[in-house]
Write an enzyme that holds these catalytic residues in place. Structure first.
Site, PDB file in Angstrom:
ATOM      1  N   ARG A 166       0.831  -1.212   0.000  1.00 46.20           N
ATOM      2  CA  ARG A 166       0.000   0.000   0.000  1.00 46.20           C
ATOM      3  C   ARG A 166       0.869   1.267   0.000  1.00 46.20           C
ATOM      4  NH1 ARG A 166      -3.243  -3.606  -0.762  1.00 46.20           N
ATOM      5  NH2 ARG A 166      -5.406  -3.612  -0.019  1.00 46.20           N
ATOM      6  N   SER A 236     -10.772  -0.694   3.049  1.00 47.99           N
ATOM      7  CA  SER A 236      -9.996  -0.982   4.264  1.00 47.99           C
ATOM      8  C   SER A 236      -9.562   0.334   4.886  1.00 47.99           C
ATOM      9  CB  SER A 236      -8.740  -1.781   3.932  1.00 47.99           C
ATOM     10  OG  SER A 236      -9.069  -3.039   3.452  1.00 47.99           O
ATOM     11  N   GLU A 332      -4.924   3.459   6.572  1.00 48.20           N
ATOM     12  CA  GLU A 332      -4.497   3.275   5.192  1.00 48.20           C
ATOM     13  C   GLU A 332      -5.123   4.387   4.346  1.00 48.20           C
ATOM     14  OE1 GLU A 332      -5.510   0.818   1.375  1.00 48.20           O
ATOM     15  OE2 GLU A 332      -6.862   1.651   2.832  1.00 48.20           O
TER      16      GLU A 332
HETATM   17  N1  EPU Z   1     -11.182 -11.650   9.583  1.00 48.09           N
HETATM   18  C1  EPU Z   1     -11.756 -11.754  10.827  1.00 48.09           C
HETATM   19  N2  EPU Z   1     -13.042 -11.323  10.972  1.00 48.09           N
HETATM   20  C2  EPU Z   1     -13.754 -10.828   9.932  1.00 48.09           C
HETATM   21  C3  EPU Z   1     -13.168 -10.713   8.648  1.00 48.09           C
HETATM   22  C4  EPU Z   1     -11.866 -11.131   8.502  1.00 48.09           C
HETATM   23  O1  EPU Z   1     -11.136 -12.223  11.775  1.00 48.09           O
HETATM   24  O2  EPU Z   1     -14.906 -10.475  10.144  1.00 48.09           O
HETATM   25  C5  EPU Z   1      -9.794 -12.129   9.417  1.00 48.09           C
HETATM   26  C6  EPU Z   1      -9.808 -13.542   8.918  1.00 48.09           C
HETATM   27  O3  EPU Z   1      -8.809 -14.271   9.579  1.00 48.09           O
HETATM   28  C7  EPU Z   1      -9.465 -13.380   7.437  1.00 48.09           C
HETATM   29  C8  EPU Z   1      -8.513 -12.214   7.489  1.00 48.09           C
HETATM   30  O4  EPU Z   1      -9.106 -11.355   8.469  1.00 48.09           O
HETATM   31  O5  EPU Z   1      -8.857 -14.523   6.916  1.00 48.09           O
HETATM   32  C9  EPU Z   1      -8.316 -11.492   6.188  1.00 48.09           C
HETATM   33  O6  EPU Z   1      -9.552 -10.987   5.676  1.00 48.09           O
HETATM   34  P1  EPU Z   1      -9.727 -10.626   4.126  1.00 48.09           P
HETATM   35  O7  EPU Z   1      -9.370 -11.792   3.282  1.00 48.09           O
HETATM   36  O8  EPU Z   1     -11.083 -10.027   3.955  1.00 48.09           O
HETATM   37  O9  EPU Z   1      -8.599  -9.551   3.810  1.00 48.09           O
HETATM   38  P2  EPU Z   1      -7.983  -8.309   4.605  1.00 48.09           P
HETATM   39  O10 EPU Z   1      -6.562  -8.618   4.885  1.00 48.09           O
HETATM   40  O11 EPU Z   1      -8.842  -7.945   5.758  1.00 48.09           O
HETATM   41  C10 EPU Z   1      -7.039  -7.183   2.449  1.00 48.09           C
HETATM   42  C11 EPU Z   1      -7.027  -5.813   1.816  1.00 48.09           C
HETATM   43  C12 EPU Z   1      -8.354  -5.560   1.075  1.00 48.09           C
HETATM   44  C13 EPU Z   1      -8.525  -6.666   0.034  1.00 48.09           C
HETATM   45  C14 EPU Z   1      -8.547  -8.012   0.770  1.00 48.09           C
HETATM   46  C15 EPU Z   1      -8.704  -9.191  -0.162  1.00 48.09           C
HETATM   47  C16 EPU Z   1      -5.599  -4.421   3.217  1.00 48.09           C
HETATM   48  C17 EPU Z   1      -5.542  -3.298   4.193  1.00 48.09           C
HETATM   49  N3  EPU Z   1      -6.823  -4.793   2.814  1.00 48.09           N
HETATM   50  O12 EPU Z   1      -8.040  -7.164   3.473  1.00 48.09           O
HETATM   51  O13 EPU Z   1      -8.219  -4.323   0.388  1.00 48.09           O
HETATM   52  O14 EPU Z   1      -9.713  -6.482  -0.707  1.00 48.09           O
HETATM   53  O15 EPU Z   1      -7.304  -8.173   1.490  1.00 48.09           O
HETATM   54  O16 EPU Z   1      -7.502  -9.545  -0.719  1.00 48.09           O
HETATM   55  O17 EPU Z   1      -4.548  -4.933   2.829  1.00 48.09           O
HETATM   56  C18 EPU Z   1      -8.633  -2.001   0.547  1.00 48.09           C
HETATM   57  O18 EPU Z   1      -7.407  -1.844   0.563  1.00 48.09           O
HETATM   58  O19 EPU Z   1      -9.417  -1.010   0.587  1.00 48.09           O
HETATM   59  C19 EPU Z   1      -9.181  -3.338   0.508  1.00 48.09           C
HETATM   60  C20 EPU Z   1     -10.486  -3.583   0.558  1.00 48.09           C
END
Ligand code: EPU
Length: 336
Positions: A166, A236, A332
């Site tokens: 990012r 995010s 972010e």
């Molecule tokens: N999780 C929880 N509770 C929840 C949801 C998620 O504990 O209610 C935990 C789970 O362990 C899950 C993990 O969070 O496996 C990761 O969740 P997710 O796959 O939704 O991805 P993220 O790391 O939370 C990142 C990016 C998103 C992108 C997703 C999908 C960042 C800051 N965010 O989110 O990007 O869409 O991966 O790859 O890196 C954005 O930057 O605006 C954005 C939406």
């Protein structure tokens, strides 16, 4: 170009829909108009906005807001280039997801995992957008930007963009206005499993096509992420934090299901969504602001026009996560 406008309401130019006035506002339709606008206001503070999908306002902007409206896509491949590769030059104000759809329809691969991300093409390298195991940096050959101070065009190779998680040179300095990007894509496609959620979505599809991957990403995103046009949000809100391995081990002793991703730099990336969830802030709402019930990393605005309310809620999350886990979450999203 319209005459430069004064005292313009910015509510419709940020995805949280907070209110603020821009002292001066201009929307250049090409590079010449952009230069004109820079020359006219050399001493004003400047802010460039694409889709406004990753920023919000807490106060009026005492300077010049520039919202470029520079469009176009062209194939700039050479006869000598590898037959399997295509180079596309895309102007900054093209809509990101329309461009991804264009590529998928032509069978050009590389960006399909980044489907359905709101915003413009020009904003994509600024924070090196990423999702489902892909980052835009892996498809960028060159970025062309206008230097705010001199009006000159400067070309950045992929390495010169200094991409990180990012992050890029364009996020670190306020000096450049991106006007076009050359993407390097492949004409062939084969699905490579990289991200658990996406693999699961595609488990019943034998050999996923590029279209299947785009559809799967859109399905996951529609389920987990609110549409900012219906429920104002900037995606995010926090970055996923990196912690040292000893700290990760200690936390894993207490929370065995904490997601951990070792990084090349020796640190361990963990999940901000998990931390917010376990701190009891999933789907929590205080007044006009809350976290989204399906993805607590997203802060949503249920009705305020004052960005300071969002900041207040952000600080509360930072405090509880720091108290519970000893980790300071960093936003972010850009707060102005
Ligand atoms: N999780 C929880 N509770 C929840 C949801 C998620 O504990 O209610 C935990 C789970 O362990 C899950 C993990 O969070 O496996 C990761 O969740 P997710 O796959 O939704 O991805 P993220 O790391 O939370 C990142 C990016 C998103 C992108 C997703 C999908 C960042 C800051 N965010 O989110 O990007 O869409 O991966 O790859 O890196 C954005 O930057 O605006 C954005 C939406």
């Amino acid at each position: 170009m319209d005459d430069h406008q004064k005292s313009i309401q910015l509510k419709n130019y940020n995805a949280f829909r907070t209110e603020a006035l821009a002292k001066i506002f201009c929307a250049p339709n090409n590079v010449a108009e952009l230069r004109e606008c820079l020359e006219k206001y050399p001493n004003e503070k400047k802010l460039i906005i694409g889709g406004g999908c990753n920023l919000f306002f807490t106060k009026d902007f005492d300077g010049l807001v520039i919202k470029p409206n520079i469009k176009g896509i062209r194939d700039v491949s050479d006869d000598d280039d590898d037959d399997d590769i295509v180079f596309l030059e895309v102007m900054a104000s093209e809509d990101w997801d329309e461009f991804v759809e264009y590529c998928v329809n032509k069978g050009f691969s590389g960006l399909e995992n980044l489907s359905y991300i709101p915003g413009t093409v020009g904003a994509s390298p600024v924070q090196n957008i990423g999702a489902y195991g892909a980052e835009v940096k892996d498809c960028i050959r060159e970025v062309v930007a206008i230097d705010i101070n001199t009006g000159e065009a400067v070309s950045f190779s992929n390495a010169e963009c200094q991409f990180g998680y990012r992050d890029s040179i364009f996020k670190k300095t306020n000096r450049y206005i991106i006007v076009s990007i050359v993407f390097q894509l492949k004409k062939s496609f084969s699905y490579k499993p990289k991200y658990a959620d996406l693999n699961k979505e595609l488990e019943d599809v034998e050999e996923p096509t590029i279209q299947d991957v785009r559809e799967a990403v859109i399905q996951i995103r529609k389920r987990k992420l609110p549409d900012h046009k219906e429920l104002p949000n900037c995606g995010s809100f926090f970055k996923n934090p990196s912690i040292d391995p000893e700290k990760a081990d200690t936390l894993l002793g207490i929370y065995p299901d904490l997601p951990v991703y070792p990084q090349p730099n020796g640190l361990v990336k963990t999940s901000a969504a998990f931390l917010i969830d376990r701190a009891g802030y999933k789907g929590k709402r205080i007044g006009n602001i809350g976290t989204y019930p399906n993805q607590p990393l997203i802060i949503v605005n249920y009705g305020t026009t004052d960005g300071n309310e969002i900041v207040g809620f952000m600080e509360e999350i930072q405090e509880v996560v720091e108290e519970d886990f000893g980790i300071k979450l960093e936003p972010e999203v850009k707060i102005l």
